[in-house]
Design a protein around this motif. Structure first.
Motif, PDB file in Angstrom:
ATOM      1  N   ARG A  34       0.844  -1.190   0.000  1.00  0.00           N
ATOM      2  CA  ARG A  34       0.000   0.000   0.000  1.00  0.00           C
ATOM      3  C   ARG A  34       0.888   1.252   0.000  1.00  0.00           C
ATOM      4  O   ARG A  34       1.543   1.566   1.007  1.00  0.00           O
ATOM      5  N   ALA A  35       0.939   1.912  -1.152  1.00  0.00           N
ATOM      6  CA  ALA A  35       1.761   3.107  -1.298  1.00  0.00           C
ATOM      7  C   ALA A  35       1.091   4.013  -2.323  1.00  0.00           C
ATOM      8  O   ALA A  35       1.075   3.693  -3.508  1.00  0.00           O
ATOM      9  N   PRO A  36       0.516   5.129  -1.893  1.00  0.00           N
ATOM     10  CA  PRO A  36      -0.237   5.978  -2.818  1.00  0.00           C
ATOM     11  C   PRO A  36       0.574   6.520  -3.989  1.00  0.00           C
ATOM     12  O   PRO A  36       0.022   6.789  -5.056  1.00  0.00           O
ATOM     13  N   LEU A  37       1.897   6.664  -3.816  1.00  0.00           N
ATOM     14  CA  LEU A  37       2.735   7.159  -4.917  1.00  0.00           C
ATOM     15  C   LEU A  37       3.348   6.029  -5.740  1.00  0.00           C
ATOM     16  O   LEU A  37       4.144   6.279  -6.638  1.00  0.00           O
ATOM     17  N   GLY A  38       2.964   4.786  -5.418  1.00  0.00           N
ATOM     18  CA  GLY A  38       3.361   3.667  -6.255  1.00  0.00           C
ATOM     19  C   GLY A  38       4.510   2.837  -5.723  1.00  0.00           C
ATOM     20  O   GLY A  38       5.198   3.199  -4.763  1.00  0.00           O
ATOM     21  N   VAL A  39       4.681   1.672  -6.366  1.00  0.00           N
ATOM     22  CA  VAL A  39       5.780   0.750  -6.081  1.00  0.00           C
ATOM     23  C   VAL A  39       6.668   0.728  -7.316  1.00  0.00           C
ATOM     24  O   VAL A  39       6.205   0.412  -8.421  1.00  0.00           O
ATOM     25  N   TRP A  40       7.950   1.060  -7.144  1.00  0.00           N
ATOM     26  CA  TRP A  40       8.865   1.241  -8.260  1.00  0.00           C
ATOM     27  C   TRP A  40      10.099   0.363  -8.082  1.00  0.00           C
ATOM     28  O   TRP A  40      10.523   0.096  -6.962  1.00  0.00           O
ATOM     29  N   ALA A  41      10.674  -0.070  -9.198  1.00  0.00           N
ATOM     30  CA  ALA A  41      11.810  -0.986  -9.122  1.00  0.00           C
ATOM     31  C   ALA A  41      12.825  -0.692 -10.215  1.00  0.00           C
ATOM     32  O   ALA A  41      12.488  -0.135 -11.268  1.00  0.00           O
ATOM     33  N   VAL A  42      14.062  -1.080  -9.946  1.00  0.00           N
ATOM     34  CA  VAL A  42      15.116  -1.106 -10.959  1.00  0.00           C
ATOM     35  C   VAL A  42      15.716  -2.501 -10.983  1.00  0.00           C
ATOM     36  O   VAL A  42      15.588  -3.268 -10.025  1.00  0.00           O
ATOM     37  N   THR A  43      16.356  -2.827 -12.077  1.00  0.00           N
ATOM     38  CA  THR A  43      16.996  -4.133 -12.204  1.00  0.00           C
ATOM     39  C   THR A  43      18.353  -4.130 -11.508  1.00  0.00           C
ATOM     40  O   THR A  43      19.027  -3.103 -11.404  1.00  0.00           O
ATOM     41  N   GLY A  44      18.746  -5.320 -11.025  1.00  0.00           N
ATOM     42  CA  GLY A  44      20.090  -5.546 -10.514  1.00  0.00           C
ATOM     43  C   GLY A  44      20.783  -6.579 -11.377  1.00  0.00           C
ATOM     44  O   GLY A  44      20.207  -7.075 -12.352  1.00  0.00           O
ATOM     45  N   ASN A  45      21.982  -6.930 -11.020  1.00  0.00           N
ATOM     46  CA  ASN A  45      22.729  -7.896 -11.827  1.00  0.00           C
ATOM     47  C   ASN A  45      22.079  -9.275 -11.825  1.00  0.00           C
ATOM     48  O   ASN A  45      22.098  -9.984 -12.845  1.00  0.00           O
ATOM     49  N   HIS A  46      21.445  -9.679 -10.704  1.00  0.00           N
ATOM     50  CA  HIS A  46      20.880 -11.029 -10.640  1.00  0.00           C
ATOM     51  C   HIS A  46      19.673 -11.204 -11.550  1.00  0.00           C
ATOM     52  O   HIS A  46      19.393 -12.330 -11.975  1.00  0.00           O
ATOM     53  N   GLU A  47      18.951 -10.138 -11.834  1.00  0.00           N
ATOM     54  CA  GLU A  47      17.832 -10.264 -12.777  1.00  0.00           C
ATOM     55  C   GLU A  47      18.322 -10.796 -14.122  1.00  0.00           C
ATOM     56  O   GLU A  47      17.618 -11.547 -14.808  1.00  0.00           O
ATOM     57  N   PHE A  48      19.552 -10.429 -14.490  1.00  0.00           N
ATOM     58  CA  PHE A  48      20.076 -10.790 -15.806  1.00  0.00           C
ATOM     59  C   PHE A  48      20.832 -12.113 -15.796  1.00  0.00           C
ATOM     60  O   PHE A  48      21.337 -12.548 -16.831  1.00  0.00           O
ATOM     61  N   TYR A  49      20.920 -12.781 -14.644  1.00  0.00           N
ATOM     62  CA  TYR A  49      21.479 -14.128 -14.607  1.00  0.00           C
ATOM     63  C   TYR A  49      20.459 -15.148 -15.096  1.00  0.00           C
ATOM     64  O   TYR A  49      20.801 -16.307 -15.349  1.00  0.00           O
ATOM     65  N   GLY A  50      19.199 -14.722 -15.179  1.00  0.00           N
ATOM     66  CA  GLY A  50      18.133 -15.573 -15.686  1.00  0.00           C
ATOM     67  C   GLY A  50      17.371 -14.827 -16.766  1.00  0.00           C
ATOM     68  O   GLY A  50      17.930 -14.001 -17.494  1.00  0.00           O
ATOM     69  N   ASP A  51      16.086 -15.102 -16.874  1.00  0.00           N
ATOM     70  CA  ASP A  51      15.222 -14.478 -17.870  1.00  0.00           C
ATOM     71  C   ASP A  51      14.704 -13.155 -17.308  1.00  0.00           C
ATOM     72  O   ASP A  51      13.658 -13.102 -16.663  1.00  0.00           O
ATOM     73  N   ALA A  52      15.447 -12.088 -17.562  1.00  0.00           N
ATOM     74  CA  ALA A  52      15.135 -10.795 -16.951  1.00  0.00           C
ATOM     75  C   ALA A  52      13.770 -10.273 -17.373  1.00  0.00           C
ATOM     76  O   ALA A  52      13.028  -9.719 -16.542  1.00  0.00           O
ATOM     77  N   GLU A  53      13.417 -10.438 -18.639  1.00  0.00           N
ATOM     78  CA  GLU A  53      12.149  -9.873 -19.107  1.00  0.00           C
ATOM     79  C   GLU A  53      10.945 -10.569 -18.469  1.00  0.00           C
ATOM     80  O   GLU A  53       9.936  -9.923 -18.177  1.00  0.00           O
ATOM     81  N   THR A  54      11.057 -11.875 -18.233  1.00  0.00           N
ATOM     82  CA  THR A  54       9.967 -12.576 -17.549  1.00  0.00           C
ATOM     83  C   THR A  54       9.870 -12.122 -16.101  1.00  0.00           C
ATOM     84  O   THR A  54       8.768 -11.948 -15.560  1.00  0.00           O
ATOM     85  N   THR A  55      11.019 -11.913 -15.458  1.00  0.00           N
ATOM     86  CA  THR A  55      11.008 -11.391 -14.092  1.00  0.00           C
ATOM     87  C   THR A  55      10.332 -10.028 -14.036  1.00  0.00           C
ATOM     88  O   THR A  55       9.501  -9.758 -13.158  1.00  0.00           O
ATOM     89  N   VAL A  56      10.673  -9.160 -14.974  1.00  0.00           N
ATOM     90  CA  VAL A  56      10.055  -7.839 -15.035  1.00  0.00           C
ATOM     91  C   VAL A  56       8.537  -7.978 -15.183  1.00  0.00           C
ATOM     92  O   VAL A  56       7.765  -7.280 -14.510  1.00  0.00           O
ATOM     93  N   SER A  57       8.107  -8.891 -16.024  1.00  0.00           N
ATOM     94  CA  SER A  57       6.671  -9.095 -16.240  1.00  0.00           C
ATOM     95  C   SER A  57       5.988  -9.621 -14.988  1.00  0.00           C
ATOM     96  O   SER A  57       4.870  -9.206 -14.652  1.00  0.00           O
ATOM     97  N   GLU A  58       6.636 -10.554 -14.293  1.00  0.00           N
ATOM     98  CA  GLU A  58       6.054 -11.113 -13.066  1.00  0.00           C
ATOM     99  C   GLU A  58       5.781 -10.011 -12.037  1.00  0.00           C
ATOM    100  O   GLU A  58       4.710  -9.969 -11.416  1.00  0.00           O
ATOM    101  N   PHE A  59       6.758  -9.138 -11.847  1.00  0.00           N
ATOM    102  CA  PHE A  59       6.579  -8.073 -10.863  1.00  0.00           C
ATOM    103  C   PHE A  59       5.603  -7.021 -11.369  1.00  0.00           C
ATOM    104  O   PHE A  59       4.858  -6.432 -10.576  1.00  0.00           O
ATOM    105  N   ALA A  60       5.610  -6.773 -12.676  1.00  0.00           N
ATOM    106  CA  ALA A  60       4.652  -5.807 -13.234  1.00  0.00           C
ATOM    107  C   ALA A  60       3.214  -6.275 -13.026  1.00  0.00           C
ATOM    108  O   ALA A  60       2.312  -5.470 -12.786  1.00  0.00           O
ATOM    109  N   GLU A  61       2.988  -7.596 -13.081  1.00  0.00           N
ATOM    110  CA  GLU A  61       1.648  -8.137 -12.823  1.00  0.00           C
ATOM    111  C   GLU A  61       1.206  -7.847 -11.396  1.00  0.00           C
ATOM    112  O   GLU A  61       0.013  -7.800 -11.107  1.00  0.00           O
TER     113      GLU A  61
END
Length: 374
Positions: free
Chosen positions: A203-230
């Protein structure tokens, strides 16, 4: 290469610890040499098997892999204590009457250190509060609370239920915005349908925001981004947004990924940060690389948030981390910009931390004090 290093270093730690423990009279008098060394050999085989299986897999293979890195952490800490005991006793060449007592003390100290490190690694992250004055922050935003968390490392060790407990911790801070500062997964996407629902609980009225780290790119980064975006998480990949009138939030892609695409350490900053003379700016950059820190300060960023270092995670590795990243944990003033490097909420490798536990940051933003009128 990494598994080869673990094979060699872990084997040396293992051999040293089991040899020194068997030199203790209470052990040697109770356990036959054949049984001890057969057990030590079997334990070593399990360790080697775990190194090769790996701990990133999200199925049964996690268990031997996690045992391997945990055993490496335990034997490292015990080796330090036992070596200190050996140095104190001259490896048994002086103080012979006290050698057994000194070695026993080293073994007990090693066990206690390892147990404490496991406790610190497995406990819930603590809340660390920090106030920061942002140049250009409108008085109307004075007192705004931001929750920041990095290095969650969701995966085999930490799943959606662990994240749900972190959501409760974060919501208790009543933040206006939640910032996820990279390494949200260990390697591969989490792959749990319930993750999106857990993330939507933030619960955050100004939103939940993220940036990628190195571990996101050790796997399928775009799928990870999509999972969190959902789950309602919005990603800042070399872009900025205005969180509120007078407050800008910027985020850059993992600098390693940028460099693999032909960019430089500061490419993301150059394309993301514009002139914000009349606004306060917060920057999320997972890795606190010195060129990025200095360039962010030069470009007028007020607050930079980073992670990646884990605060060294297991002492004395903090000294090695500090050589690579001089600003590796806590807050720093860099030319008027505040840099905060968080120890992160999770851990990498063994679930061990020595000395400090993981953390979630509660940032209270403050507007500059207005000079009294004459």
């Amino acid at each position: 290469m990494f598994s080869i290093v673990l094979n060699i270093v872990g084997s040396l730690f293992h051999l040293y610890v089991v040899a020194r423990l068997y030199a203790l009279a209470p052990v040697k008098s109770r356990i036959p040499a054949r049984a001890w060394w057969i057990g030590a050999l079997l334990l070593w085989f399990v360790y080697i098997a775990g190194v090769h299986v790996g701990d990133a897999a999200l199925d049964w293979r996690w268990w031997p892999g996690q045992f391997a890195v945990t055993w490496l952490g335990i034997t490292f800490l015990m080796s330090m204590c036992l070596l200190a005991a050996d140095l104190l006793s001259g490896f048994g060449f002086w103080w012979r009457a006290h050698t057994q007592t000194i070695r026993l003390g080293g073994a007990v100290a090693g066990v206690l250190l390892a147990a404490f490190a496991l406790f610190q690694g497995m406990r819930a992250p603590v809340i660390v509060e920090q106030e920061v004055v942002l140049r250009g922050l409108p008085p109307a935003l004075d007192g705004t609370v931001i929750a920041a968390v990095s290095d969650i490392h969701l995966g085999a060790q930490r799943r959606s239920d662990w994240m749900a407990a972190r959501v409760e911790q974060i919501n208790a801070l009543k933040p206006a915005a939640v910032l996820l500062v990279g390494d949200l997964v260990e390697d591969e996407p989490v792959g749990e349908p319930q993750l999106a629902g857990v993330l939507r609980g933030l619960r955050a009225p100004l939103g939940v925001w993220a940036v990628t780290g190195n571990h996101e790119f050790y796997g399928d980064a775009e799928t990870t981004v999509s999972e969190f975006a959902e789950g309602g998480v919005r990603w800042l990949r070399d872009r900025q947004v205005e969180l509120a009138p007078g407050l800008v939030l910027a985020g850059i892609e993992d600098i390693g990924a940028t460099m693999r695409r032909g960019g430089s350490l500061t490419t993301g900053l150059a394309g993301t940060l514009g002139a914000q003379e009349d606004k306060a700016t917060i920057l999320m950059s997972h890795i606190p690389a010195t060129p990025v820190v200095m360039e962010a300060s030069r470009r007028g960023v007020d607050l930079m948030l980073s992670g990646h270092t884990h605060g060294g995670q297991i002492w004395p590795f903090s000294y090695a981390v500090a050589r690579r990243f001089p600003k590796y944990a806590g807050s720093y003033d860099v030319g008027g910009m505040m840099l905060y490097v968080t120890r992160g909420a999770g851990s990498w490798g063994p679930r061990m931390r020595l000395w400090k536990p993981g953390e979630i940051i509660k940032l209270t933003l403050r507007a500059p004090r207005q000079a009294p009128s004459a």
